[in-house]
Scaffold this motif. Structure first.
Motif, mmCIF file in Angstrom:
data_model
loop_
_atom_site.group_PDB
_atom_site.id
_atom_site.type_symbol
_atom_site.label_atom_id
_atom_site.label_comp_id
_atom_site.label_asym_id
_atom_site.label_seq_id
_atom_site.Cartn_x
_atom_site.Cartn_y
_atom_site.Cartn_z
ATOM 1 N N UNK A 58 6.516 -35.600 -101.458
ATOM 2 C CA UNK A 58 6.921 -36.036 -102.379
ATOM 3 C C UNK A 58 7.895 -37.270 -102.092
ATOM 4 N N UNK A 59 7.780 -38.707 -102.280
ATOM 5 C CA UNK A 59 8.580 -39.766 -102.238
ATOM 6 C C UNK A 59 9.657 -40.354 -103.537
ATOM 7 N N UNK A 60 10.627 -40.643 -103.366
ATOM 8 C CA UNK A 60 11.293 -40.846 -104.942
ATOM 9 C C UNK A 60 12.241 -41.788 -104.402
ATOM 10 N N UNK A 61 11.834 -42.441 -105.854
ATOM 11 C CA UNK A 61 12.762 -43.893 -105.443
ATOM 12 C C UNK A 61 13.041 -43.761 -106.581
ATOM 13 N N UNK A 62 14.636 -43.632 -106.600
ATOM 14 C CA UNK A 62 15.584 -43.271 -108.207
ATOM 15 C C UNK A 62 16.835 -44.375 -108.015
ATOM 16 N N UNK A 63 17.283 -44.857 -108.499
ATOM 17 C CA UNK A 63 18.671 -45.798 -108.456
ATOM 18 C C UNK A 63 19.977 -45.249 -108.490
ATOM 19 N N UNK A 64 20.428 -45.666 -107.371
ATOM 20 C CA UNK A 64 22.105 -44.964 -107.235
ATOM 21 C C UNK A 64 22.742 -43.905 -108.288
ATOM 22 N N UNK A 65 22.809 -44.780 -109.008
ATOM 23 C CA UNK A 65 23.531 -44.850 -110.641
ATOM 24 C C UNK A 65 23.109 -42.972 -110.955
ATOM 25 N N UNK A 66 22.273 -42.844 -110.642
ATOM 26 C CA UNK A 66 21.703 -41.440 -111.008
ATOM 27 C C UNK A 66 21.428 -40.791 -109.885
ATOM 28 N N UNK A 67 20.366 -39.328 -110.689
ATOM 29 C CA UNK A 67 20.289 -38.561 -110.215
ATOM 30 C C UNK A 67 18.990 -38.320 -109.936
ATOM 31 N N UNK A 68 18.361 -37.499 -108.725
ATOM 32 C CA UNK A 68 17.077 -36.878 -109.070
ATOM 33 C C UNK A 68 16.394 -35.701 -110.042
ATOM 34 N N UNK A 106 6.669 -46.154 -93.936
ATOM 35 C CA UNK A 106 6.963 -44.596 -93.495
ATOM 36 C C UNK A 106 5.828 -44.716 -92.567
ATOM 37 N N UNK A 107 5.780 -43.794 -91.461
ATOM 38 C CA UNK A 107 4.529 -42.857 -90.688
ATOM 39 C C UNK A 107 3.493 -42.397 -90.907
ATOM 40 N N UNK A 108 3.741 -42.159 -92.122
ATOM 41 C CA UNK A 108 3.021 -40.755 -93.241
ATOM 42 C C UNK A 108 2.802 -41.496 -94.392
ATOM 43 N N UNK A 109 1.756 -41.730 -94.796
ATOM 44 C CA UNK A 109 1.728 -42.562 -96.612
ATOM 45 C C UNK A 109 1.893 -41.123 -97.461
ATOM 46 N N UNK A 132 22.618 -49.988 -93.429
ATOM 47 C CA UNK A 132 23.022 -50.880 -93.039
ATOM 48 C C UNK A 132 22.517 -52.716 -93.586
ATOM 49 N N UNK A 133 21.428 -51.847 -94.253
ATOM 50 C CA UNK A 133 20.546 -53.364 -94.137
ATOM 51 C C UNK A 133 19.685 -53.122 -95.436
ATOM 52 N N UNK A 134 19.444 -53.469 -96.157
ATOM 53 C CA UNK A 134 18.357 -53.703 -97.328
ATOM 54 C C UNK A 134 17.464 -54.517 -97.860
ATOM 55 N N UNK A 135 16.890 -54.074 -98.329
ATOM 56 C CA UNK A 135 15.657 -55.234 -98.913
ATOM 57 C C UNK A 135 15.833 -55.190 -100.443
ATOM 58 N N UNK A 136 15.702 -56.557 -100.984
ATOM 59 C CA UNK A 136 15.334 -57.175 -102.181
ATOM 60 C C UNK A 136 13.612 -57.240 -102.488
ATOM 61 N N UNK A 137 12.903 -56.592 -104.087
ATOM 62 C CA UNK A 137 11.819 -57.647 -104.119
ATOM 63 C C UNK A 137 11.423 -56.844 -105.695
ATOM 64 N N UNK A 138 10.767 -57.358 -106.254
ATOM 65 C CA UNK A 138 10.646 -56.852 -107.153
ATOM 66 C C UNK A 138 9.642 -55.496 -106.994
ATOM 67 N N UNK A 139 10.558 -55.004 -108.281
ATOM 68 C CA UNK A 139 9.480 -54.129 -108.788
ATOM 69 C C UNK A 139 8.224 -53.342 -108.423
ATOM 70 N N UNK A 140 7.387 -54.139 -109.183
ATOM 71 C CA UNK A 140 5.967 -54.438 -109.323
ATOM 72 C C UNK A 140 5.253 -54.931 -108.151
ATOM 73 N N UNK A 141 6.501 -55.334 -106.760
ATOM 74 C CA UNK A 141 5.524 -55.816 -105.649
ATOM 75 C C UNK A 141 5.907 -54.020 -104.990
ATOM 76 N N UNK A 142 6.965 -53.595 -104.836
ATOM 77 C CA UNK A 142 6.933 -52.199 -104.485
ATOM 78 C C UNK A 142 6.086 -51.609 -104.321
ATOM 79 N N UNK A 144 2.914 -51.723 -105.901
ATOM 80 C CA UNK A 144 1.768 -51.784 -105.737
ATOM 81 C C UNK A 144 1.332 -52.062 -103.602
ATOM 82 N N UNK A 145 2.236 -52.446 -103.432
ATOM 83 C CA UNK A 145 2.508 -51.638 -101.621
ATOM 84 C C UNK A 145 2.831 -50.888 -101.601
ATOM 85 N N UNK A 146 2.881 -49.511 -102.065
ATOM 86 C CA UNK A 146 3.095 -48.239 -102.248
ATOM 87 C C UNK A 146 2.204 -47.698 -102.777
ATOM 88 N N UNK A 147 1.249 -48.024 -103.175
ATOM 89 C CA UNK A 147 0.515 -47.319 -104.829
ATOM 90 C C UNK A 147 0.939 -46.236 -105.459
#
Length: 156
Positions: A58-68, A106-109, A132-142, A144-147
């Motif tokens: 599973x993928x977890x997307x968390x702020x760098x200011x915290x821990x999973x 990612x290679x696998x969903x 060294x490469x970041x992308x900014x976008x709205x959380x809702x778009x992210x 939605x795109x990732x379900x």
């Protein structure tokens, strides 16, 4: 162009690319991105892979200011336990190297969960698929795109 950027372009999502010179001695990639790009650590999110007790990743997307919080991730995924995925397994499943793992392209969903703190931000920053490469976008778009589903995953 990375698979993450290709996925955003294909989906016609509004995003901005932010690039910086990665310091090879740094192992705290998200914190480095926040510092170098002068962003709030609450807006920069790291992409982590965990192994659930049923064998799925599973993928977890968390702020760098915290821990999973692995227990919270397990609950969100409907399992009892979760542990950090082996780095080799994470790289194989995503097609990205550590420090450059993007939740996009990612290679696998994989089942994906975003810390609920993202919902309070207008934009968040995630890896665009390379150190060294970041992308900014709205959380809702992210999401939605990732379900992806939102859940309280981070602890400070």
């Amino acid at each position: 162009m990375t698979p993450a950027i290709k996925a955003l372009e294909k989906a016609r999502i509004t995003f901005e690319i932010r690039q910086y010179e990665h310091d090879d001695s740094s192992t705290s990639y998200g914190e480095e991105a926040a510092r170098v790009l002068e962003l709030s650590p609450a807006q920069v999110f790291k992409t982590l892979l965990a192994k659930l007790d049923d064998g799925r990743l599973a993928v977890a997307i968390v702020p760098v200011s915290g821990q999973l919080d692995l227990k919270a991730l397990a609950r969100a995924a409907g399992t009892r336990k979760a542990s950090m995925a082996n780095p080799d397994e994470a790289q194989r499943a995503t097609g990205y190297v550590l420090g450059g793992i993007s939740p996009l392209g990612q290679k696998k969903r994989l089942p994906t969960f975003i810390d609920s703190s993202a919902q309070s931000q207008d934009t968040i920053h995630v890896s665009a698929g390379r150190r060294g490469l970041e992308v900014s976008l709205s959380p809702a778009d992210l999401a939605g795109l990732l379900s992806a589903r939102y859940a309280a995953l981070s602890r400070t």
